[in-house]
Design an enzyme around this catalytic site. Structure first.
Site, PDB file in Angstrom:
ATOM      1  N   SER A  40      41.229  45.490  42.590  1.00  0.00           N
ATOM      2  CA  SER A  40      40.803  46.810  43.095  1.00  0.00           C
ATOM      3  C   SER A  40      41.684  47.264  44.246  1.00  0.00           C
ATOM      4  O   SER A  40      41.816  46.549  45.241  1.00  0.00           O
ATOM      5  CB  SER A  40      39.365  46.756  43.627  1.00  0.00           C
ATOM      6  OG  SER A  40      38.503  46.226  42.686  1.00  0.00           O
ATOM      7  N   HIS A  72      39.436  48.661  36.723  1.00  0.00           N
ATOM      8  CA  HIS A  72      40.085  47.358  36.619  1.00  0.00           C
ATOM      9  C   HIS A  72      41.245  47.332  35.615  1.00  0.00           C
ATOM     10  O   HIS A  72      41.612  46.298  35.094  1.00  0.00           O
ATOM     11  CB  HIS A  72      39.055  46.263  36.284  1.00  0.00           C
ATOM     12  CG  HIS A  72      38.298  45.781  37.481  1.00  0.00           C
ATOM     13  ND1 HIS A  72      37.296  44.846  37.410  1.00  0.00           N
ATOM     14  CD2 HIS A  72      38.388  46.106  38.777  1.00  0.00           C
ATOM     15  CE1 HIS A  72      36.799  44.636  38.619  1.00  0.00           C
ATOM     16  NE2 HIS A  72      37.440  45.390  39.469  1.00  0.00           N
ATOM     17  N   THR A  94      39.664  39.080  33.835  1.00  0.00           N
ATOM     18  CA  THR A  94      38.329  38.703  33.344  1.00  0.00           C
ATOM     19  C   THR A  94      37.629  37.973  34.478  1.00  0.00           C
ATOM     20  O   THR A  94      38.167  37.012  35.040  1.00  0.00           O
ATOM     21  CB  THR A  94      38.442  37.797  32.107  1.00  0.00           C
ATOM     22  OG1 THR A  94      39.126  38.518  31.078  1.00  0.00           O
ATOM     23  CG2 THR A  94      37.068  37.384  31.598  1.00  0.00           C
ATOM     24  N   HIS A  95      36.468  38.470  34.851  1.00  0.00           N
ATOM     25  CA  HIS A  95      35.735  37.861  35.968  1.00  0.00           C
ATOM     26  C   HIS A  95      34.766  36.793  35.462  1.00  0.00           C
ATOM     27  O   HIS A  95      34.265  36.862  34.341  1.00  0.00           O
ATOM     28  CB  HIS A  95      34.963  38.934  36.745  1.00  0.00           C
ATOM     29  CG  HIS A  95      35.850  39.837  37.546  1.00  0.00           C
ATOM     30  ND1 HIS A  95      36.463  40.940  37.018  1.00  0.00           N
ATOM     31  CD2 HIS A  95      36.239  39.777  38.846  1.00  0.00           C
ATOM     32  CE1 HIS A  95      37.188  41.534  37.950  1.00  0.00           C
ATOM     33  NE2 HIS A  95      37.067  40.846  39.070  1.00  0.00           N
ATOM     34  N   GLU A 194      26.692  39.659  47.839  1.00  0.00           N
ATOM     35  CA  GLU A 194      26.004  38.586  48.551  1.00  0.00           C
ATOM     36  C   GLU A 194      24.835  39.159  49.351  1.00  0.00           C
ATOM     37  O   GLU A 194      24.839  40.321  49.756  1.00  0.00           O
ATOM     38  CB  GLU A 194      26.978  37.895  49.534  1.00  0.00           C
ATOM     39  CG  GLU A 194      28.196  37.304  48.879  1.00  0.00           C
ATOM     40  CD  GLU A 194      29.214  38.349  48.409  1.00  0.00           C
ATOM     41  OE1 GLU A 194      29.315  39.418  49.035  1.00  0.00           O
ATOM     42  OE2 GLU A 194      29.887  38.085  47.394  1.00  0.00           O
TER      43      GLU A 194
HETATM   44  N1  HPA Z   1      31.431  40.958  48.152  1.00  0.00           N
HETATM   45  C1  HPA Z   1      31.917  40.486  46.987  1.00  0.00           C
HETATM   46  N2  HPA Z   1      32.845  41.106  46.298  1.00  0.00           N
HETATM   47  C2  HPA Z   1      33.330  42.257  46.787  1.00  0.00           C
HETATM   48  C3  HPA Z   1      32.881  42.801  47.987  1.00  0.00           C
HETATM   49  C4  HPA Z   1      31.872  42.115  48.703  1.00  0.00           C
HETATM   50  O1  HPA Z   1      31.421  42.528  49.788  1.00  0.00           O
HETATM   51  N3  HPA Z   1      33.582  43.948  48.196  1.00  0.00           N
HETATM   52  C5  HPA Z   1      34.422  44.080  47.138  1.00  0.00           C
HETATM   53  N4  HPA Z   1      34.285  43.050  46.288  1.00  0.00           N
END
Ligand code: HPA
Length: 273
Positions: A40, A72, A94-95, A194
């Site tokens: 990103s 993406h 790929t996540h 999170e």
């Molecule tokens: N946490 C996890 N992934 C992310 C965040 C975040 O705060 N910002 C962009 N990707």
């Protein structure tokens, strides 16, 4: 749809070799010396690196799937750098949270290695734990903490991860911008952001950056013998560090705002590698 690499009976390294052969065929580039995964905010860097000699939809190459998230990307670009080297730019990540297994997550890195790349540049958009990084800082990754409870390594394969994020490459990045901070990247599984408590935990155990990519890819890159440069764009302060809720649109907007600046920075760094 089930991902090809979820089939346990296939050899992921053989699929990576096939993917590399297809890329060589379609791009006309026999060997790439460096590979970059653009996360990103980083996509525009590809335009500044050099001359694009080939652009292939990633979905046309074995083992790659369509991007799950808008923003993406989705292509594999071969770019001739000014120094004559070739870069493979991977705009398709790929996540782990897509639930196709860790083999699918690291396929692009393994493929990059099979195309000849000796350097793997991993970039991402991530949350920052250090308040001074508000407003779109770009940060060098100095080390990581992998909280995915997974590994791309299979069998009793004990790979050393000391100096995983190359000191040499970080020094080159600082030659371009001496003000670059560095920090420890904590990979969570996602796709939820999170909780503030998890961010405090990440801070307590030594983390500076929270995200959902990169660590597993870096491990696979090291296994493949590549040298790794990791960089995060801090698109937001992590949950609880900033007072407002997090959103994907905020992340995308921060990426767009920083795009020109960080792309130029990355292109200059790559030119020196
Ligand atoms: N946490 C996890 N992934 C992310 C965040 C975040 O705060 N910002 C962009 N990707």
């Amino acid at each position: 749809m089930r991902h090809l690499l979820e089939d346990e009976n296939i050899d992921p390294f053989q699929i990576a070799q096939q993917a590399a052969d297809q890329i060589a065929d379609k791009s006309g580039v026999d060997e790439h010396q460096i590979a970059l995964t653009l996360g990103s905010g980083w996509a525009k860097a590809a335009d500044l690196l050099g001359e694009t000699v080939s652009e292939i939809p990633a979905a046309d190459i074995i083992g790659f799937s369509k991007p799950a998230v808008i923003g993406h990307g989705g292509t594999l670009r071969s770019i001739k750098l000014q120094n004559g080297k070739f870069a493979l730019v991977i705009g398709a990540r790929t996540h782990f949270y897509e639930n196709h297994g860790v083999r699918a997550v690291v396929h692009s890195v393994r493929t990059a290695a099979k195309t000849g790349a000796k350097v793997m540049v991993l970039t991402n958009g991530a949350g920052g734990i250090r308040p001074e990084w508000a407003g779109g800082a770009s940060v060098l990754i100095s080390d990581h903490i992998n909280l995915t409870a997974s590994s791309p390594l299979e069998g009793a394969n004990f790979v050393d991860l000391t100096d995983l994020y190359s000191k040499r490459l970080r020094a080159i990045a600082r030659e371009v911008d001496s003000s670059l901070d560095e920090g420890v990247y904590v990979q969570f599984r996602g796709p939820h952001y999170e909780t503030p408590a998890e961010v405090q935990m990440a801070k307590t155990i030594g983390g500076d950056i929270v995200g959902m990519s990169t660590a597993l890819e870096a491990i696979a890159a090291r296994e493949s013998g590549m040298e790794i440069l990791g960089m995060s764009l801090i698109t937001n302060l992590a949950a609880g560090i900033q007072s407002t809720p997090l959103s994907h649109s905020e992340v995308i907007e921060a990426g767009q705002a920083a795009e020109a600046r960080i792309s130029k920075l990355l292109a200059e760094i790559v030119g020196k590698i």
